[in-house]
Design an enzyme around this catalytic site. Structure first.
Site, PDB file in Angstrom:
ATOM      1  CG  ASP A  20     -31.879  38.719  39.833  1.00 57.53           C
ATOM      2  OD1 ASP A  20     -31.263  37.697  40.178  1.00 57.53           O
ATOM      3  OD2 ASP A  20     -31.450  39.745  39.257  1.00 57.53           O
ATOM      4  CG  HIS A  37     -30.802  29.519  44.930  1.00 60.00           C
ATOM      5  ND1 HIS A  37     -31.097  30.765  44.203  1.00 60.00           N
ATOM      6  CD2 HIS A  37     -29.318  29.270  44.949  1.00 60.00           C
ATOM      7  CE1 HIS A  37     -29.971  31.063  43.698  1.00 60.00           C
ATOM      8  NE2 HIS A  37     -28.868  30.201  44.066  1.00 60.00           N
ATOM      9  CG  LEU A 132     -51.455  29.681  36.751  1.00 57.10           C
ATOM     10  CD1 LEU A 132     -51.694  31.173  35.904  1.00 57.10           C
ATOM     11  CD2 LEU A 132     -50.924  30.112  37.892  1.00 57.10           C
TER      12      LEU A 132
HETATM   13  C1  IPE Z   1     -31.576  35.989  35.504  1.00 56.29           C
HETATM   14  O1  IPE Z   1     -31.050  36.096  36.928  1.00 56.29           O
HETATM   15  C2  IPE Z   1     -31.890  34.633  35.804  1.00 56.29           C
HETATM   16  C3  IPE Z   1     -32.764  33.984  36.677  1.00 56.29           C
HETATM   17  C4  IPE Z   1     -33.346  34.667  37.428  1.00 56.29           C
HETATM   18  C5  IPE Z   1     -32.966  32.652  36.658  1.00 56.29           C
HETATM   19  P1  IPE Z   1     -29.478  36.381  36.905  1.00 56.29           P
HETATM   20  O2  IPE Z   1     -29.095  36.921  38.219  1.00 56.29           O
HETATM   21  O3  IPE Z   1     -28.719  35.253  36.324  1.00 56.29           O
HETATM   22  O4  IPE Z   1     -28.978  37.651  35.789  1.00 56.29           O
HETATM   23  P2  IPE Z   1     -27.798  38.617  35.566  1.00 56.29           P
HETATM   24  O5  IPE Z   1     -26.487  37.919  35.721  1.00 56.29           O
HETATM   25  O6  IPE Z   1     -27.855  39.377  36.937  1.00 56.29           O
HETATM   26  O7  IPE Z   1     -28.020  39.398  34.373  1.00 56.29           O
HETATM   27  C1  IPE Z   2     -31.866  34.152  41.170  1.00 59.59           C
HETATM   28  O1  IPE Z   2     -31.165  34.801  42.038  1.00 59.59           O
HETATM   29  C2  IPE Z   2     -31.857  33.026  41.194  1.00 59.59           C
HETATM   30  C3  IPE Z   2     -31.204  32.491  40.006  1.00 59.59           C
HETATM   31  C4  IPE Z   2     -30.559  32.914  38.900  1.00 59.59           C
HETATM   32  C5  IPE Z   2     -30.864  30.997  39.831  1.00 59.59           C
HETATM   33  P1  IPE Z   2     -29.696  35.030  42.090  1.00 59.59           P
HETATM   34  O2  IPE Z   2     -28.975  33.872  42.397  1.00 59.59           O
HETATM   35  O3  IPE Z   2     -29.241  35.633  40.659  1.00 59.59           O
HETATM   36  O4  IPE Z   2     -29.443  36.182  43.377  1.00 59.59           O
HETATM   37  P2  IPE Z   2     -28.571  37.477  42.993  1.00 59.59           P
HETATM   38  O5  IPE Z   2     -28.898  38.107  42.020  1.00 59.59           O
HETATM   39  O6  IPE Z   2     -27.130  37.030  42.953  1.00 59.59           O
HETATM   40  O7  IPE Z   2     -28.613  38.111  44.532  1.00 59.59           O
HETATM   41 MG    MG Z   3     -29.160  37.473  40.118  1.00 56.90          MG
END
Ligand code: IPE
Ligand code: IPE
Ligand code: MG
Length: 240
Positions: A20, A37, A132
């Protein structure tokens, strides 16, 4: 490989990660969210190498949740293409490292056919590897996984009073996968966001403020050190 400060006899067999913070990483640099990403790929590859260094057998990463469809269509489209191309770019290298690639999540109509094809090819290519197991949670939701397990149980006509925890566990997406001892989430968010709801019932949760694109194996090692300092009681009492 021995890692300083880590007891090699108590390495978590299964580490789960919520990758995240990609969007915030990009925004802080004045970049588009999608560039965050893209930058996450390096972090993923380093985390995989870290798991290999540690000798963990399972690494599960959250790549796209059942709730992530709520994002702007452009970002969703980017993530579909990105994951597809990441598999093509990285699968030979992962295969050479002995990584078995697997997926958990729903293969529904929203996931592009091309991505499903790359997923199937990558699973097939690496299926004999055992060093792994890298499980990619894609279009994954812990609640959806439980709904799917319940549907399966009903389809099989199993009587209510014959259902126990094993009945459910055997019908999850990866029934042979051990529960993660350690679950790491980056970016300073303290929640599961529907990740491994069943499997993480007794996982040690480690949260770090590091944003996913900045995550490196040293951060994974830090999380394992923190894990090893925890007292896992499983509802019982400590040994001493
Ligand atoms: C969780 O992160 C999903 C992934 C990392 C793929 P999100 O960014 O979607 O979660 P919330 O919305 O902060 O809970
Ligand atoms: C996690 O990073 C990746 C996915 C959920 C696909 P985010 O895209 O949620 O990044 P933030 O949380 O908005 O910074
Ligand atoms: Mg996120």
């Amino acid at each position: 490989m021995d890692v300083p400060g880590i007891d090699p006899t108590r390495i978590p067999v299964h580490i789960a990660a919520v990758m995240d913070g990609n969007g915030r990483w990009a925004q802080r640099r004045g970049l588009k969210r999608t560039e965050g990403h893209a930058a996450g790929e390096e972090a993923l590859m380093d985390a995989i190498d870290g798991a290999l260094d540690l000798g963990s057998s399972w690494l599960t990463v959250y790549a796209f949740s059942t709730e992530n469809w709520r994002r702007p269509v452009d970002e969703v489209r980017y993530l579909m293409g990105f994951n597809e191309s990441l598999l093509v770019r990285r699968r030979d290298e992962l295969n050479a490292k002995g990584v078995r690639i697997r997926f958990i999540g729903r293969r529904d109509w929203r996931v592009p056919k091309r991505l499903l094809r790359r997923i199937d090819e990558s699973i097939e290519l690496t299926k004999k590897n055992r060093t792994l197991t890298l499980t990619i949670a894609f279009n994954y939701g812990g609640r959806a996984e439980l709904v799917d397990a319940v549907r399966q149980i009903v389809r099989e006509g199993i009587a209510a009073d014959r259902i126990d925890e094993k009945t459910i566990a055997k019908r999850l997406y990866a029934p042979d996968m051990p529960d993660p001892e350690l679950l790491v989430r980056t970016s300073g968010e303290y929640r599961l966001s529907n990740y491994l709801m069943w499997e993480a019932a007794y996982s040690e949760l480690v949260f770090t403020d590091v944003l996913w694109p900045d995550f490196r194996r040293e951060h994974l090692f830090d999380a394992v050190r923190e894990y090893q300092a925890r007292d896992r009681r499983f509802g019982g009492l400590s040994d001493e």
